[in-house]
Design an enzyme around this catalytic site. Structure first.
Site, PDB file in Angstrom:
ATOM      1  N   HIS A 134       0.811  -1.222   0.000  1.00 51.89           N
ATOM      2  CA  HIS A 134       0.000   0.000   0.000  1.00 51.89           C
ATOM      3  C   HIS A 134       0.845   1.274   0.000  1.00 51.89           C
ATOM      4  CE1 HIS A 134       0.843   1.072   4.188  1.00 51.89           C
ATOM      5  NE2 HIS A 134       0.933  -0.237   4.365  1.00 51.89           N
ATOM      6  N   HIS A 143      11.835  -0.929 -12.524  1.00 55.08           N
ATOM      7  CA  HIS A 143      11.519  -2.351 -12.731  1.00 55.08           C
ATOM      8  C   HIS A 143      11.608  -3.047 -11.379  1.00 55.08           C
ATOM      9  CE1 HIS A 143      12.712  -6.296 -15.087  1.00 55.08           C
ATOM     10  NE2 HIS A 143      11.787  -6.525 -14.178  1.00 55.08           N
TER      11      HIS A 143
HETATM   12  C1  LIG Z   1      24.002  -6.620  -8.089  1.00 52.80           C
HETATM   13  C2  LIG Z   1      24.247  -6.795  -9.564  1.00 52.80           C
HETATM   14  C3  LIG Z   1      23.631  -5.612 -10.340  1.00 52.80           C
HETATM   15  C4  LIG Z   1      25.753  -6.817  -9.778  1.00 52.80           C
HETATM   16  O1  LIG Z   1      26.035  -7.013 -11.121  1.00 52.80           O
HETATM   17  P1  LIG Z   1      27.571  -6.969 -11.616  1.00 52.80           P
HETATM   18  O2  LIG Z   1      28.150  -5.633 -11.292  1.00 52.80           O
HETATM   19  O3  LIG Z   1      27.587  -7.404 -13.049  1.00 52.80           O
HETATM   20  O4  LIG Z   1      28.252  -8.013 -10.648  1.00 52.80           O
HETATM   21  P2  LIG Z   1      29.098  -9.320 -10.958  1.00 52.80           P
HETATM   22  O5  LIG Z   1      28.218 -10.402 -11.475  1.00 52.80           O
HETATM   23  O6  LIG Z   1      30.289  -8.918 -11.797  1.00 52.80           O
HETATM   24  O7  LIG Z   1      29.590  -9.731  -9.498  1.00 52.80           O
HETATM   25  C5  LIG Z   1      30.492  -8.898  -8.789  1.00 52.80           C
HETATM   26  C6  LIG Z   1      30.549  -9.377  -7.359  1.00 52.80           C
HETATM   27  O8  LIG Z   1      29.312  -9.078  -6.699  1.00 52.80           O
HETATM   28  C7  LIG Z   1      28.715 -10.290  -6.205  1.00 52.80           C
HETATM   29  N1  LIG Z   1      27.283 -10.189  -6.407  1.00 52.80           N
HETATM   30  C8  LIG Z   1      26.639 -10.049  -7.585  1.00 52.80           C
HETATM   31  N2  LIG Z   1      25.328  -9.963  -7.394  1.00 52.80           N
HETATM   32  C9  LIG Z   1      25.135 -10.056  -6.063  1.00 52.80           C
HETATM   33  C10 LIG Z   1      23.966 -10.039  -5.275  1.00 52.80           C
HETATM   34  N3  LIG Z   1      22.756  -9.900  -5.805  1.00 52.80           N
HETATM   35  N4  LIG Z   1      24.111 -10.158  -3.941  1.00 52.80           N
HETATM   36  C11 LIG Z   1      25.339 -10.321  -3.394  1.00 52.80           C
HETATM   37  N5  LIG Z   1      26.479 -10.334  -4.107  1.00 52.80           N
HETATM   38  C12 LIG Z   1      26.377 -10.210  -5.438  1.00 52.80           C
HETATM   39  C13 LIG Z   1      29.348 -11.408  -7.019  1.00 52.80           C
HETATM   40  O9  LIG Z   1      29.329 -12.640  -6.328  1.00 52.80           O
HETATM   41  C14 LIG Z   1      30.744 -10.884  -7.201  1.00 52.80           C
HETATM   42  O10 LIG Z   1      31.462 -11.083  -6.000  1.00 52.80           O
HETATM   43  P3  LIG Z   1      33.066 -11.290  -6.001  1.00 52.80           P
HETATM   44  O11 LIG Z   1      33.650 -10.033  -6.566  1.00 52.80           O
HETATM   45  O12 LIG Z   1      33.380 -11.502  -4.553  1.00 52.80           O
HETATM   46  O13 LIG Z   1      33.305 -12.477  -6.860  1.00 52.80           O
HETATM   47  C15 LIG Z   1      23.598  -8.080 -10.121  1.00 52.80           C
HETATM   48  O14 LIG Z   1      24.347  -9.252  -9.778  1.00 52.80           O
HETATM   49  C16 LIG Z   1      22.160  -8.277  -9.676  1.00 52.80           C
HETATM   50  O15 LIG Z   1      21.848  -8.832  -8.615  1.00 52.80           O
HETATM   51  N6  LIG Z   1      21.244  -7.821 -10.559  1.00 52.80           N
HETATM   52  C17 LIG Z   1      19.823  -8.015 -10.402  1.00 52.80           C
HETATM   53  C18 LIG Z   1      19.366  -8.978 -11.501  1.00 52.80           C
HETATM   54  C19 LIG Z   1      17.875  -9.171 -11.482  1.00 52.80           C
HETATM   55  O16 LIG Z   1      17.277  -9.532 -10.498  1.00 52.80           O
HETATM   56  N7  LIG Z   1      17.290  -8.931 -12.656  1.00 52.80           N
HETATM   57  C20 LIG Z   1      15.885  -9.086 -12.836  1.00 52.80           C
HETATM   58  C21 LIG Z   1      15.616  -9.582 -14.217  1.00 52.80           C
HETATM   59  S1  LIG Z   1      13.888  -9.891 -14.522  1.00 52.80           S
END
Ligand SMILES: CC(C)(COP(=O)(O)OP(=O)(O)OC[C@H]1O[C@@H](n2cnc3c(N)ncnc32)[C@H](O)[C@@H]1OP(=O)(O)O)[C@@H](O)C(=O)NCCC(=O)NCCS
Length: 205
Positions: A134, A143
């Protein structure tokens, strides 16, 4: 939502999800297109033909839904194609309160909830199973990803991505352009853009 002649712009996975929802909601005469001509062959889903973007838009297709998951791209295409043409699509298995307000071009997926008093801007996605409780305020082209939960009175800025399964505690705010990582829990207001991950959510270096 119009019952016919809706053009779905975006031939990727999100486009198929929106097309599926629009058809489930009773739309007929659906058409699809994409900025990338290479994607505009065949059908988006069975019975939904893809048209090249440089082909004349069929005259009946004045209504449009920009079905692109990436926030900045969705905003760019919506502005280019005309905000006045944007139509909202809600899956019939979504629960959207009649006391919520949705801007043009929003998409609410199956099993999502939008509670009374919630106000969504233009082109907002509330994806599968997400909960917008709410009185939340969600800025344009944000998004809320699958399974994310916004407690009551949350404020989400324009262009924000709340990742899959993330939680924003009631009354908190998330600033424009921030990305809340999948599974994060936002316990304090987020005042800066950038990626925020973990429990409690912290800014990623
Ligand atoms: C947070 C986020 C934006 C980071 O993306 P990124 O910058 O490309 O990150 P990377 O995949 O290169 O990972 C970098 C580090 O962050 C960590 N990490 C990535 N996503 C994480 C998350 N959600 N929670 C905790 N740690 C995360 C990775 O394990 C990695 O750790 P390390 O350096 O110790 O190995 C992404 O992982 C995320 O969660 N995006 C949301 C995706 C989503 O839900 N989309 C919806 C689609 S419908």
């Amino acid at each position: 939502m119009p019952t016919d002649a809706l053009l779905i712009f975006g031939a990727g996975g999100h486009g198929r999800v929106v097309a599926d929802a629009a058809r489930a909601a009773g739309a007929t005469g659906l058409l699809a297109s994409d900025r990338n001509p290479a994607l505009c062959q065949g059908e988006l889903l069975p019975g939904i033909p893809l048209h090249r973007p440089d082909a004349p838009t069929p005259a009946q297709a004045t209504a449009l839904h920009v079905a692109i998951g990436h926030n900045a791209a969705r905003e760019r295409e919506s502005l280019a194609l005309g905000l006045q043409r944007l139509h909202t699509v809600c899956h019939p298995a979504a629960c959207v309160s009649p006391f919520a307000q949705l801007g043009a071009g929003c998409f609410v997926a199956a099993q999502a909830v939008v509670a009374p008093g919630a106000r969504l801007g233009l082109g907002v996605i509330v994806n599968h199973g997400a909960v917008v409780d709410h009185d939340c305020r969600i800025g344009d082209f944000a998004h809320i990803a699958p399974g994310a939960v916004l407690g009551g009175d949350v404020q989400i800025g324009p262009g924000v991505l709340i990742g899959a399964g993330a939680v924003v505690l009631p009354g908190r705010s998330v600033a424009a352009g921030a990305v809340v990582g999948a599974g994060a829990v936002v316990c304090d207001n987020i005042d800066l853009p950038g990626s925020w991950v973990g429990v409690p959510a912290r800014r990623k270096a």
